[in-house]
Design a protein around this motif. Structure first.
Motif, mmCIF file in Angstrom:
data_model
loop_
_atom_site.group_PDB
_atom_site.id
_atom_site.type_symbol
_atom_site.label_atom_id
_atom_site.label_comp_id
_atom_site.label_asym_id
_atom_site.label_seq_id
_atom_site.Cartn_x
_atom_site.Cartn_y
_atom_site.Cartn_z
ATOM 1 N N GLN A 105 19.620 -13.656 68.696
ATOM 2 C CA GLN A 105 19.242 -12.303 69.088
ATOM 3 C C GLN A 105 20.425 -11.338 68.964
ATOM 4 O O GLN A 105 20.681 -10.514 69.852
ATOM 5 C CB GLN A 105 18.694 -12.283 70.525
ATOM 6 N N VAL A 106 21.146 -11.447 67.868
ATOM 7 C CA VAL A 106 22.280 -10.562 67.619
ATOM 8 C C VAL A 106 22.318 -10.257 66.132
ATOM 9 O O VAL A 106 21.954 -11.105 65.305
ATOM 10 C CB VAL A 106 23.609 -11.210 68.083
ATOM 11 N N ASN A 107 22.719 -9.049 65.794
ATOM 12 C CA ASN A 107 22.763 -8.645 64.395
ATOM 13 C C ASN A 107 24.033 -9.175 63.733
ATOM 14 O O ASN A 107 25.143 -8.797 64.109
ATOM 15 C CB ASN A 107 22.717 -7.124 64.281
ATOM 16 N N ILE A 108 23.892 -10.057 62.753
ATOM 17 C CA ILE A 108 25.054 -10.578 62.021
ATOM 18 C C ILE A 108 25.002 -10.123 60.567
ATOM 19 O O ILE A 108 25.587 -10.741 59.687
ATOM 20 C CB ILE A 108 25.123 -12.117 62.090
ATOM 21 N N ALA A 109 24.298 -9.017 60.323
ATOM 22 C CA ALA A 109 24.088 -8.566 58.945
ATOM 23 C C ALA A 109 25.102 -7.528 58.492
ATOM 24 O O ALA A 109 24.946 -6.939 57.440
ATOM 25 C CB ALA A 109 22.680 -7.985 58.790
ATOM 26 N N GLY A 110 26.161 -7.287 59.268
ATOM 27 C CA GLY A 110 27.159 -6.302 58.880
ATOM 28 C C GLY A 110 28.017 -6.780 57.733
ATOM 29 O O GLY A 110 27.890 -7.896 57.235
ATOM 30 N N GLY A 111 28.955 -5.950 57.318
ATOM 31 C CA GLY A 111 29.799 -6.288 56.187
ATOM 32 C C GLY A 111 30.909 -7.259 56.515
ATOM 33 O O GLY A 111 31.599 -7.751 55.634
ATOM 34 N N GLY A 112 31.110 -7.567 57.793
ATOM 35 C CA GLY A 112 32.160 -8.500 58.174
ATOM 36 C C GLY A 112 31.660 -9.453 59.218
ATOM 37 O O GLY A 112 30.489 -9.776 59.267
ATOM 38 N N ALA A 113 32.544 -9.900 60.074
ATOM 39 C CA ALA A 113 32.178 -10.900 61.076
ATOM 40 C C ALA A 113 31.932 -10.258 62.427
ATOM 41 O O ALA A 113 32.205 -10.841 63.456
ATOM 42 C CB ALA A 113 33.269 -11.948 61.186
ATOM 43 N N GLY A 114 31.400 -9.055 62.434
ATOM 44 C CA GLY A 114 31.161 -8.353 63.687
ATOM 45 C C GLY A 114 29.927 -8.854 64.401
ATOM 46 O O GLY A 114 29.440 -9.937 64.183
ATOM 47 N N CYS A 188 18.431 -21.100 72.224
ATOM 48 C CA CYS A 188 18.081 -19.743 71.813
ATOM 49 C C CYS A 188 16.566 -19.568 71.865
ATOM 50 O O CYS A 188 15.839 -20.102 71.033
ATOM 51 C CB CYS A 188 18.605 -19.465 70.404
ATOM 52 N N GLY A 189 16.102 -18.788 72.841
ATOM 53 C CA GLY A 189 14.672 -18.581 72.998
ATOM 54 C C GLY A 189 14.117 -17.461 72.143
ATOM 55 O O GLY A 189 12.909 -17.309 72.034
ATOM 56 N N GLY A 190 14.979 -16.644 71.523
ATOM 57 C CA GLY A 190 14.529 -15.545 70.683
ATOM 58 C C GLY A 190 14.786 -15.836 69.217
ATOM 59 O O GLY A 190 14.938 -16.987 68.814
ATOM 60 N N TYR A 191 14.836 -14.772 68.412
ATOM 61 C CA TYR A 191 15.061 -14.968 66.985
ATOM 62 C C TYR A 191 16.504 -15.401 66.739
ATOM 63 O O TYR A 191 17.417 -15.076 67.497
ATOM 64 C CB TYR A 191 14.740 -13.692 66.210
#
Length: 221
Positions: A105-114, A188-191
């Motif tokens: 449930q966290v956005n890991i689609a950025g250009g780095g490891a944010g 992880c209960g979400g996406y």
């Protein structure tokens, strides 16, 4: 009386019933094969060395409900990391460090490891940022972790066991391939998502630099 015709009908009915029973008990969540596009990044270092990093043949085979619960996921990932050098430091060689970042449930689609990625916030200049060498992860909402593909055992200068997360290449090119590397996620209960990374260290006569390529994020269910 049971004659040959009646016996044939009985046998056919038994086979049909068996087939229906097998269909009824088939698993609801079949594995899903996901071909991934990989990627390429080209960086020219300050001394003129051109570094090309590629991720090719990338794929994931995903089982969204390992253990028959929504908080368990499992995937088997494959790919090949390739590095090519040209220009001033074309024969410098270097290190290849492949791995994956997994988020709940966290956005890991950025250009780095944010996006809250634990232990992977600064790949430039630091390859030992705390990521593990195991793909078995436990994450809660809003958490993300990274792990390395490689875990090479070798003796250090004092004969003690040490573990290396990189592959050394010499000359102008090198590669690392992996097949069916496990990503096991619990809690992880979400996406949930994952994405590959390939970090490369290049040391020439006048510069030391890191180049990181990130793969496309993919869903773990």
């Amino acid at each position: 009386m049971l004659n040959r015709k009646n016996l044939a009908r009985t046998s056919f009915g038994a086979v049909a019933t068996l087939a229906i029973g097998l269909l009824a008990t088939a698993p609801a969540d079949a594995d899903t094969f996901v071909p991934l596009p990989g990627g390429e990044v080209v960086k020219t270092l300050s001394d003129g060395t051109v570094v090309t990093v590629r991720l090719v043949g990338e794929s994931a085979d995903i089982n969204p409900s390992l253990g028959s619960t929504p908080v368990h996921r499992n995937a088997w990932v494959s790919g090949t990391a390739q590095v090519e050098l040209a220009g001033t430091g074309a024969e410098a060689g270097g290190l290849i460090i492949p791995g994956y970042t997994v988020g709940c449930q966290v956005n890991i689609a950025g250009g780095g490891a944010g996006g809250g990625v634990e232990g992977a916030s600064d790949w430039e200049g630091n390859a030992s940022v705390g990521a593990s060498t195991s793909g078995e992860l436990s994450l809660g909402p809003g958490q993300a972790k990274s792990f390395y593909i490689l875990d090479r055992e070798k003796a250090d200068d004092f004969g003690n066991e040490s573990h290396k997360v990189y592959n050394v290449f010499s000359g102008g090119s090198g590669s690392v391939a992996w097949a069916d590397q496990t990503i096991g996620l619990t809690g992880c209960g979400g996406y949930a998502q994952a994405r590959a990374f390939v970090s490369v260290e290049i040391v020439t006569d006048s510069v030391t630099s890191w180049v990181t390529l990130w793969g496309q994020p993919f869903s773990l269910g």
